[in-house]
Design a protein around this motif. Structure first.
Motif, PDB file in Angstrom:
ATOM      1  N   LYS A 137      12.522  16.175 -37.964  1.00 28.78           N
ATOM      2  CA  LYS A 137      11.931  14.852 -38.185  1.00 28.78           C
ATOM      3  C   LYS A 137      10.851  14.903 -39.254  1.00 28.78           C
ATOM      4  O   LYS A 137      10.765  14.019 -40.112  1.00 28.78           O
ATOM      5  CB  LYS A 137      11.373  14.296 -36.870  1.00 28.78           C
ATOM      6  CG  LYS A 137      12.442  13.930 -35.856  1.00 28.78           C
ATOM      7  CD  LYS A 137      11.821  13.304 -34.604  1.00 28.78           C
ATOM      8  CE  LYS A 137      12.906  12.913 -33.612  1.00 28.78           C
ATOM      9  NZ  LYS A 137      12.341  12.293 -32.382  1.00 28.78           N
ATOM     10  N   LYS A 138      10.029  15.936 -39.212  1.00 26.42           N
ATOM     11  CA  LYS A 138       8.978  16.105 -40.216  1.00 26.42           C
ATOM     12  C   LYS A 138       9.602  16.377 -41.578  1.00 26.42           C
ATOM     13  O   LYS A 138       9.144  15.865 -42.611  1.00 26.42           O
ATOM     14  CB  LYS A 138       8.053  17.249 -39.809  1.00 26.42           C
ATOM     15  CG  LYS A 138       6.860  17.421 -40.726  1.00 26.42           C
ATOM     16  CD  LYS A 138       5.931  18.517 -40.202  1.00 26.42           C
ATOM     17  CE  LYS A 138       4.719  18.687 -41.096  1.00 26.42           C
ATOM     18  NZ  LYS A 138       3.816  19.755 -40.576  1.00 26.42           N
ATOM     19  N   SER A 139      10.663  17.172 -41.585  1.00 25.47           N
ATOM     20  CA  SER A 139      11.355  17.494 -42.837  1.00 25.47           C
ATOM     21  C   SER A 139      11.965  16.251 -43.465  1.00 25.47           C
ATOM     22  O   SER A 139      11.910  16.065 -44.686  1.00 25.47           O
ATOM     23  CB  SER A 139      12.446  18.539 -42.581  1.00 25.47           C
ATOM     24  OG  SER A 139      11.899  19.728 -42.063  1.00 25.47           O
ATOM     25  N   LEU A 140      12.545  15.398 -42.639  1.00 28.39           N
ATOM     26  CA  LEU A 140      13.139  14.148 -43.116  1.00 28.39           C
ATOM     27  C   LEU A 140      12.072  13.266 -43.766  1.00 28.39           C
ATOM     28  O   LEU A 140      12.266  12.742 -44.880  1.00 28.39           O
ATOM     29  CB  LEU A 140      13.812  13.410 -41.963  1.00 28.39           C
ATOM     30  CG  LEU A 140      14.267  11.971 -42.224  1.00 28.39           C
ATOM     31  CD1 LEU A 140      15.299  11.922 -43.342  1.00 28.39           C
ATOM     32  CD2 LEU A 140      14.839  11.355 -40.939  1.00 28.39           C
ATOM     33  N   LYS A 141      10.960  13.117 -43.083  1.00 28.03           N
ATOM     34  CA  LYS A 141       9.870  12.281 -43.605  1.00 28.03           C
ATOM     35  C   LYS A 141       9.345  12.829 -44.930  1.00 28.03           C
ATOM     36  O   LYS A 141       9.103  12.070 -45.885  1.00 28.03           O
ATOM     37  CB  LYS A 141       8.742  12.189 -42.578  1.00 28.03           C
ATOM     38  CG  LYS A 141       7.613  11.263 -42.988  1.00 28.03           C
ATOM     39  CD  LYS A 141       6.561  11.153 -41.879  1.00 28.03           C
ATOM     40  CE  LYS A 141       5.445  10.202 -42.286  1.00 28.03           C
ATOM     41  NZ  LYS A 141       4.420  10.091 -41.214  1.00 28.03           N
TER      42      LYS A 141
END
Length: 215
Positions: A137-141
């Motif tokens: 999720k952090k990588s996507l953001k």
């Protein structure tokens, strides 16, 4: 939580540095899900709406299969920043670039969740990465943040089957496990938090999807 993420990172790192998995990628796309992954990559690259000289982030680039479809769209004056957490995968990607004579690709060894680019790229593409990356999720953001305003983002990944075909999800989960992937992650819903004009096209009976959107 941090300990669990660290353990997952080490698991993924070991899996993608394994000799057997590396050998599979060295042999190329000889098993390509009836060419559906190639069709998905081609469709995904086209959905980026790239122009000559564009700068593209290829997150979790793996052995560099996405390059085949991005390079013709950006030309020799365009550029790709290819990033992966596995040194073994980056080695294969570099070898692929050298054999094809592509000199406009920069390779970075890093964790996708730790990148700090802001409005830098014209577009970003990630293929079969968000189901694998522990802190996805952090990588996507961060990937979306790295793209310029109104820039295009494409995500290609696997998911569980729906409808009558869901009886085959045990097989999907087995294949995912071999690649340290978690096909039950709801990447589509999470992506819609950061992207507008989202479009989704499915391949492989719905087990593979291409999500495209605008920042």
């Amino acid at each position: 939580m941090m300990n669990n993420t660290k353990k997952m990172q080490e698991h993924v790192k070991r899996r993608y540095n394994q000799s057997l998995l590396v050998k599979y990628f060295e042999l190329g796309k000889f098993i390509s899900f009836w060419k559906q992954d190639e069709k998905a990559r081609r469709y995904g690259a086209k959905s980026l709406n790239l122009k000559q000289e564009d700068y593209v982030l290829n997150l979790a680039c793996g052995p560099g299969f996405d390059f085949d479809y991005i390079i013709p769209l950006i030309g020799t004056k365009g550029k790709i920043l290819a990033l992966d957490y596995s040194k073994a995968m980056l080695k294969l990607a570099k070898k692929r670039a050298e054999s094809c004579g592509w000199k406009n690709i920069e390779f970075i060894h890093n964790d996708a969740a730790k990148i700090f680019y802001k409005n830098k790229f014209d577009a970003a593409m990630i293929t079969l990465g968000l189901t694998v990356i522990p802190n996805w999720k952090k990588s996507l953001k961060k990937m979306v943040n790295s793209v310029k305003p109104n820039g295009r983002v494409v995500i290609i990944d696997g998911k569980l089957l729906n409808g009558p075909l869901k009886i085959f999800n045990f097989w999907v989960k087995f294949i995912s496990c071999l690649a340290a992937a978690q096909s039950e992650r709801d990447i589509i819903t999470e992506s819609k938090k950061y992207l507008k004009n989202v479009e989704i096209k499915e391949f492989l009976f719905g087990g593979l999807f291409v999500l495209s959107g605008t920042k």
